[in-house]
Motif scaffolding. Structure first.
Motif, PDB file in Angstrom:
ATOM      1  N   SER A  26       0.857  -1.323  -0.021  1.00 29.35           N
ATOM      2  CA  SER A  26      -0.145  -0.100  -0.015  1.00 29.35           C
ATOM      3  C   SER A  26       0.818   1.236  -0.200  1.00 29.35           C
ATOM      4  O   SER A  26       1.845   1.411   0.746  1.00 29.35           O
ATOM      5  N   PHE A  27       0.520   2.138  -1.030  1.00 24.46           N
ATOM      6  CA  PHE A  27       1.212   3.401  -1.038  1.00 24.46           C
ATOM      7  C   PHE A  27       1.268   4.149   0.348  1.00 24.46           C
ATOM      8  O   PHE A  27       2.195   4.759   0.749  1.00 24.46           O
ATOM      9  N   ASP A  28      -0.076   4.401   0.787  1.00 23.98           N
ATOM     10  CA  ASP A  28      -0.440   4.929   1.944  1.00 23.98           C
ATOM     11  C   ASP A  28       0.275   4.552   3.241  1.00 23.98           C
ATOM     12  O   ASP A  28       0.888   5.334   4.029  1.00 23.98           O
ATOM     13  N   ALA A  29       0.435   3.253   3.283  1.00 23.29           N
ATOM     14  CA  ALA A  29       1.085   2.445   4.390  1.00 23.29           C
ATOM     15  C   ALA A  29       2.591   2.946   4.206  1.00 23.29           C
ATOM     16  O   ALA A  29       3.163   2.869   5.484  1.00 23.29           O
ATOM     17  N   VAL A  31       4.091   5.529   3.100  1.00 20.83           N
ATOM     18  CA  VAL A  31       4.237   6.846   3.631  1.00 20.83           C
ATOM     19  C   VAL A  31       4.309   6.859   5.016  1.00 20.83           C
ATOM     20  O   VAL A  31       4.819   7.566   5.696  1.00 20.83           O
ATOM     21  N   ALA A  32       3.458   6.144   5.600  1.00 14.79           N
ATOM     22  CA  ALA A  32       3.116   6.137   7.029  1.00 14.79           C
ATOM     23  C   ALA A  32       4.427   5.434   7.777  1.00 14.79           C
ATOM     24  O   ALA A  32       4.794   6.069   8.808  1.00 14.79           O
ATOM     25  N   ASP A  35       7.153   7.879   7.746  1.00 19.97           N
ATOM     26  CA  ASP A  35       6.700   9.045   8.503  1.00 19.97           C
ATOM     27  C   ASP A  35       7.044   8.855   9.855  1.00 19.97           C
ATOM     28  O   ASP A  35       7.439   9.468  10.685  1.00 19.97           O
ATOM     29  N   ILE A  57       4.934  15.066  -0.522  1.00 24.75           N
ATOM     30  CA  ILE A  57       4.316  14.510   0.761  1.00 24.75           C
ATOM     31  C   ILE A  57       5.297  14.839   1.947  1.00 24.75           C
ATOM     32  O   ILE A  57       6.503  14.081   1.795  1.00 24.75           O
ATOM     33  N   GLU A  81       6.673   0.322  -3.009  1.00 24.03           N
ATOM     34  CA  GLU A  81       6.461   1.052  -1.939  1.00 24.03           C
ATOM     35  C   GLU A  81       7.782   0.894  -0.867  1.00 24.03           C
ATOM     36  O   GLU A  81       7.968   1.595  -0.010  1.00 24.03           O
ATOM     37  N   SER A 110      -3.402   1.877  -9.646  1.00 24.57           N
ATOM     38  CA  SER A 110      -4.750   1.989  -8.992  1.00 24.57           C
ATOM     39  C   SER A 110      -5.469   0.469  -9.590  1.00 24.57           C
ATOM     40  O   SER A 110      -5.164   0.321 -10.728  1.00 24.57           O
TER      41      SER A 110
END
Length: 231
Positions: A26-29, A31-32, A35, A57, A81, A110
C-alpha cells in the motif's frame, strides 16, 4: 517497538529495519512507515501523467525511534513501496542503507473493479525520492554494499527489474545508450547486466545472515559515535 523497549529495559541502541525481499504494498502505508521515523522533511515526490502534476508529501513531527540510529536492509527484492521507504530514509539521512541495489520500480498502481469480479490494474503515477532521484529502472544504491558470499555463489542469472518487463515505462533521467562505433546501422546498445541477488527468505534472520550481522555491527558503531558526540 514499545514491546522491544520493555523487553530490553529501555537499553536499546538502535533498530534494524529489514526491507529485503519486500515487494511493496500500500502506498499510504509506506508513507506512514517512513513518517514514523522521519521527524521533518519530505517523504516522497509523486508525479502524474502531466509534468505540472507534482505533489510532495511531507513528514509529520515525531520519531518512533526517538532519534536512535537506524539501519535499513535492502536488496534486489526490495521494490515499489519498500523502495519508497528506503529512499525517504536515505535522503533524509535518517538511516544507513545496507545491502545491495534495489529492484527499481516506482509506479503507483490503481485497481479499478470490473463487473463479473475482474479488475484492471492501471499505472496512474510514479514517485521519486524526496531529492528527486528516479527509482524506476535504476533502483537505489545502498550506502554500504554488502552481498552475502552465499548469495554470490547461488546467483545464476540477473534479477528481473521493472525496466526488463515488456512495455516498461522509461526513466527520464537515463539517456539512451549509444551503440559501439563499429555496430551495424540500426543497432541498439544493450546495457551490461546488473546483478543484485535477493537473499533466500529462509536465510533471513538466521545465524548465516551476513547482511544482518553487518547491520548490527554498523548499528553498534553509530551508537558509539552518538554517545561520544553527546558526551
Amino acid at each position: 517497538m514499545q514491546n522491544l523497549r520493555q523487553k530490553t529495559g529501555s537499553k536499546l541502541i538502535g533498530f534494524v529495519l529489514d526491507l529485503r525481499n519486500n515487494p511493496g504494498g500500500s502506498f499510504d502505508a509506506a508513507v506512514a512507515v517512513a513518517d514514523a521515523f522521519i521527524d521533518k522533511g519530505d517523504i516522497v515526490v509523486v508525479k502524474g501523467r502531466k509534468a505540472a502534476n507534482v505533489k510532495r508529501i511531507s513528514a509529520t513531527p515525531g520519531d518512533l525511534a526517538k532519534g536512535l540510529p537506524l539501519v535499513a536492509l535492502v536488496n534486489g527484492g526490495t521494490a515499489r513501496e519498500a523502495e519508497l521507504v528506503a529512499g525517504a530514509l536515505q535522503d533524509n539521512h535518517r538511516a544507513v542503507l545496507l545491502g545491495s541495489k534495489t529492484l527499481g520500480e516506482s509506479s503507483i498502481v490503481s485497481v479499478i473493479p470490473l463487473s463479473g469480479g475482474g479488475a484492471i490494474r492501471l499505472t496512474t503515477a510514479r514517485f521519486t525520492t524526496p531529492s528527486g532521484r528516479e527509482i524506476r529502472g535504476k533502483g537505489l544504491d545502498p550506502d554500504l554494499a554488502v552481498t552475502s558470499l552465499k548469495l554470490a555463489r547461488l546467483a545464476q542469472g540477473r534479477i528481473r527489474r521493472e525496466a526488463d518487463l515488456p512495455g516498461a515505462l522509461k526513466n527520464p533521467d537515463q539517456a539512451a545508450a549509444k551503440p559501439p562505433a563499429d555496430a551495424p546501422p540500426g543497432a541498439t546498445a544493450t546495457p551490461a547486466p546488473d546483478e543484485s541477488p535477493a537473499v533466500a527468505t529462509e536465510d533471513i534472520g538466521s545465524a548465516s545472515d551476513e547482511q544482518l550481522i553487518q547491520a548490527m555491527d554498523v548499528l553498534r558503531g553509530l551508537s558509539l559515535i552518538g554517545r561520544r558526540a553527546a558526551g
